[in-house]
Design a protein around this motif. Structure first.
Motif, PDB file in Angstrom:
ATOM      1  N   ASP A 152      40.723  36.550 -17.158  1.00  0.00           N
ATOM      2  CA  ASP A 152      40.869  35.628 -18.268  1.00  0.00           C
ATOM      3  C   ASP A 152      39.683  35.796 -19.221  1.00  0.00           C
ATOM      4  O   ASP A 152      38.544  35.951 -18.774  1.00  0.00           O
ATOM      5  CB  ASP A 152      40.898  34.192 -17.724  1.00  0.00           C
ATOM      6  CG  ASP A 152      41.121  33.189 -18.821  1.00  0.00           C
ATOM      7  OD1 ASP A 152      42.287  32.956 -19.168  1.00  0.00           O
ATOM      8  OD2 ASP A 152      40.126  32.656 -19.345  1.00  0.00           O
ATOM      9  N   ILE A 153      39.984  35.793 -20.505  1.00  0.00           N
ATOM     10  CA  ILE A 153      38.928  35.847 -21.528  1.00  0.00           C
ATOM     11  C   ILE A 153      39.061  34.580 -22.364  1.00  0.00           C
ATOM     12  O   ILE A 153      39.865  34.530 -23.290  1.00  0.00           O
ATOM     13  CB  ILE A 153      39.045  37.114 -22.404  1.00  0.00           C
ATOM     14  CG1 ILE A 153      38.933  38.378 -21.561  1.00  0.00           C
ATOM     15  CG2 ILE A 153      37.990  37.100 -23.509  1.00  0.00           C
ATOM     16  CD1 ILE A 153      39.193  39.670 -22.320  1.00  0.00           C
ATOM     17  N   VAL A 177      45.077  44.696 -27.062  1.00  0.00           N
ATOM     18  CA  VAL A 177      43.804  45.266 -26.650  1.00  0.00           C
ATOM     19  C   VAL A 177      44.039  45.970 -25.323  1.00  0.00           C
ATOM     20  O   VAL A 177      44.330  45.326 -24.321  1.00  0.00           O
ATOM     21  CB  VAL A 177      42.711  44.180 -26.506  1.00  0.00           C
ATOM     22  CG1 VAL A 177      41.407  44.797 -26.018  1.00  0.00           C
ATOM     23  CG2 VAL A 177      42.505  43.457 -27.826  1.00  0.00           C
ATOM     24  N   ILE A 178      43.960  47.290 -25.324  1.00  0.00           N
ATOM     25  CA  ILE A 178      44.156  48.067 -24.091  1.00  0.00           C
ATOM     26  C   ILE A 178      42.783  48.496 -23.588  1.00  0.00           C
ATOM     27  O   ILE A 178      42.007  49.107 -24.313  1.00  0.00           O
ATOM     28  CB  ILE A 178      45.090  49.263 -24.321  1.00  0.00           C
ATOM     29  CG1 ILE A 178      46.479  48.745 -24.694  1.00  0.00           C
ATOM     30  CG2 ILE A 178      45.146  50.149 -23.072  1.00  0.00           C
ATOM     31  CD1 ILE A 178      47.537  49.792 -24.898  1.00  0.00           C
ATOM     32  N   VAL A 226      47.309  40.272 -27.137  1.00  0.00           N
ATOM     33  CA  VAL A 226      47.771  40.581 -25.783  1.00  0.00           C
ATOM     34  C   VAL A 226      46.701  41.481 -25.194  1.00  0.00           C
ATOM     35  O   VAL A 226      46.410  42.548 -25.746  1.00  0.00           O
ATOM     36  CB  VAL A 226      49.151  41.283 -25.784  1.00  0.00           C
ATOM     37  CG1 VAL A 226      49.553  41.680 -24.370  1.00  0.00           C
ATOM     38  CG2 VAL A 226      50.205  40.394 -26.427  1.00  0.00           C
ATOM     39  N   ALA A 227      46.082  41.026 -24.104  1.00  0.00           N
ATOM     40  CA  ALA A 227      44.984  41.760 -23.473  1.00  0.00           C
ATOM     41  C   ALA A 227      45.488  42.447 -22.212  1.00  0.00           C
ATOM     42  O   ALA A 227      45.951  41.778 -21.283  1.00  0.00           O
ATOM     43  CB  ALA A 227      43.835  40.812 -23.146  1.00  0.00           C
ATOM     44  N   ILE A 228      45.409  43.778 -22.194  1.00  0.00           N
ATOM     45  CA  ILE A 228      45.884  44.565 -21.056  1.00  0.00           C
ATOM     46  C   ILE A 228      44.694  45.312 -20.465  1.00  0.00           C
ATOM     47  O   ILE A 228      43.957  45.991 -21.178  1.00  0.00           O
ATOM     48  CB  ILE A 228      46.976  45.556 -21.493  1.00  0.00           C
ATOM     49  CG1 ILE A 228      48.181  44.786 -22.059  1.00  0.00           C
ATOM     50  CG2 ILE A 228      47.390  46.458 -20.334  1.00  0.00           C
ATOM     51  CD1 ILE A 228      49.260  45.654 -22.648  1.00  0.00           C
ATOM     52  N   ALA A 236      47.798  43.255 -16.207  1.00  0.00           N
ATOM     53  CA  ALA A 236      47.864  44.673 -15.858  1.00  0.00           C
ATOM     54  C   ALA A 236      49.239  45.245 -16.181  1.00  0.00           C
ATOM     55  O   ALA A 236      49.435  46.455 -16.124  1.00  0.00           O
ATOM     56  CB  ALA A 236      47.536  44.862 -14.380  1.00  0.00           C
ATOM     57  N   GLU A 237      50.186  44.388 -16.531  1.00  0.00           N
ATOM     58  CA  GLU A 237      51.542  44.843 -16.850  1.00  0.00           C
ATOM     59  C   GLU A 237      51.587  45.488 -18.231  1.00  0.00           C
ATOM     60  O   GLU A 237      50.643  45.402 -18.998  1.00  0.00           O
ATOM     61  CB  GLU A 237      52.530  43.660 -16.831  1.00  0.00           C
ATOM     62  CG  GLU A 237      52.691  42.997 -15.496  1.00  0.00           C
ATOM     63  CD  GLU A 237      51.605  41.952 -15.249  1.00  0.00           C
ATOM     64  OE1 GLU A 237      51.147  41.316 -16.215  1.00  0.00           O
ATOM     65  OE2 GLU A 237      51.200  41.800 -14.098  1.00  0.00           O
TER      66      GLU A 237
END
Length: 122
Positions: free
Chosen positions: A43-44, A9-10, A35-37, A51-52
């Motif tokens: 945190d979700i 998820v971008i 993977v959350a970016i 941010a990487e």
């Protein structure tokens, strides 16, 4: 039950009012690894927002929650992950990135991840 699909998820946001927040939660509820970016870390519900731009393998789907202008700095990263598909959620449609992805054999969809999950199309 459908096979779990590694999803990146971008544009993820730890703000519960954002659609990306809902998408991360819903993807996890359907047992898809996420993977959350995002621009801001956080945190979700136990999924870290980073941010990487980590190197990842076997990415099935990238789902975008970022306007086309902000996507530009992610083009190389997105394409380097070689996902099977990229979902352009409402407001993220980007003909330039769609064309570049399609040239590399990546499926592109202008759709809503939340709707796709809810209707069994994910």
């Amino acid at each position: 039950m459908k096979e779990p699909k590694l999803t990146v998820v971008i544009g993820a946001s730890p703000n519960p009012d954002r659609y990306s927040f809902l998408a991360v939660n819903r993807l996890r509820a359907y047992n898809h690894p996420v993977v959350a970016i995002g621009k801001k870390t956080g945190d979700i519900n136990g999924t870290p927002v980073i941010a990487e731009h980590p190197a990842l393998e076997n990415v099935d789907t990238i789902t975008l929650y970022m306007n086309p202008q902000r996507q530009q700095e992610y083009y190389d990263y997105i394409l380097s992950l070689r996902p099977k598909r990229i979902i352009f959620n409402p407001g993220t449609e980007n003909p330039e990135l769609e064309a570049r992805a399609q040239q590399q054999g990546i499926e592109t969809l202008e759709a809503c991840t939340l709707v796709m999950l809810g209707t069994g199309q994910y």
